[in-house]
Design a protein around this motif. Sequence first.
Motif, PDB file in Angstrom:
ATOM      1  N   THR A  89     -27.460 -38.579 -27.075  1.00 37.53           N
ATOM      2  CA  THR A  89     -26.196 -39.801 -27.410  1.00 37.53           C
ATOM      3  C   THR A  89     -25.566 -39.972 -27.018  1.00 37.53           C
ATOM      4  OG1 THR A  89     -28.397 -41.488 -28.573  1.00 37.53           O
ATOM      5  CG2 THR A  89     -25.850 -41.356 -28.802  1.00 37.53           C
ATOM      6  N   LYS A  93     -22.566 -39.760 -23.921  1.00 37.94           N
ATOM      7  CA  LYS A  93     -21.367 -40.224 -24.547  1.00 37.94           C
ATOM      8  C   LYS A  93     -20.001 -38.747 -23.948  1.00 37.94           C
ATOM      9  CE  LYS A  93     -21.658 -42.069 -29.313  1.00 37.94           C
ATOM     10  NZ  LYS A  93     -21.001 -41.888 -30.452  1.00 37.94           N
ATOM     11  N   GLU A  97     -17.627 -40.472 -20.811  1.00 40.03           N
ATOM     12  CA  GLU A  97     -16.156 -39.496 -20.979  1.00 40.03           C
ATOM     13  C   GLU A  97     -15.676 -39.011 -19.953  1.00 40.03           C
ATOM     14  OE1 GLU A  97     -15.142 -37.938 -24.895  1.00 40.03           O
ATOM     15  OE2 GLU A  97     -15.848 -39.526 -26.151  1.00 40.03           O
TER      16      GLU A  97
END
Length: 108
Positions: A89, A93, A97
Amino acid sequence: MIYNKLFLIVPATATILATLLTLMTFTIPIFAQSEGANQTMQDMGQSANQTGKDMQQGANQTGEAIQGNASEVGSDISEGAKSIGQNITEGAKGLAETLGKGLEDLAK
């Protein structure tokens, strides 16, 4: 006449006594041995029962230990999977980004 009866009674009595002595000599020890064998068989049966109970108790303890170890291993796997899931996770992320920033830079 009495001698005739004695002639028949004495041998018959002696035969009966000899038969009784023979039976007592051979039968009583056989019964005694039989009783000893019965006791031995009972002792062996009790020993076998105790051995069976001990084996069952040992198997139960082994099963409980295996179950406890399996629970612990399952818990460890669950924790590891949770950790891996969190890492994935976090990585996703970070990737999102980075991709987002790259796309923003391309758009400029």
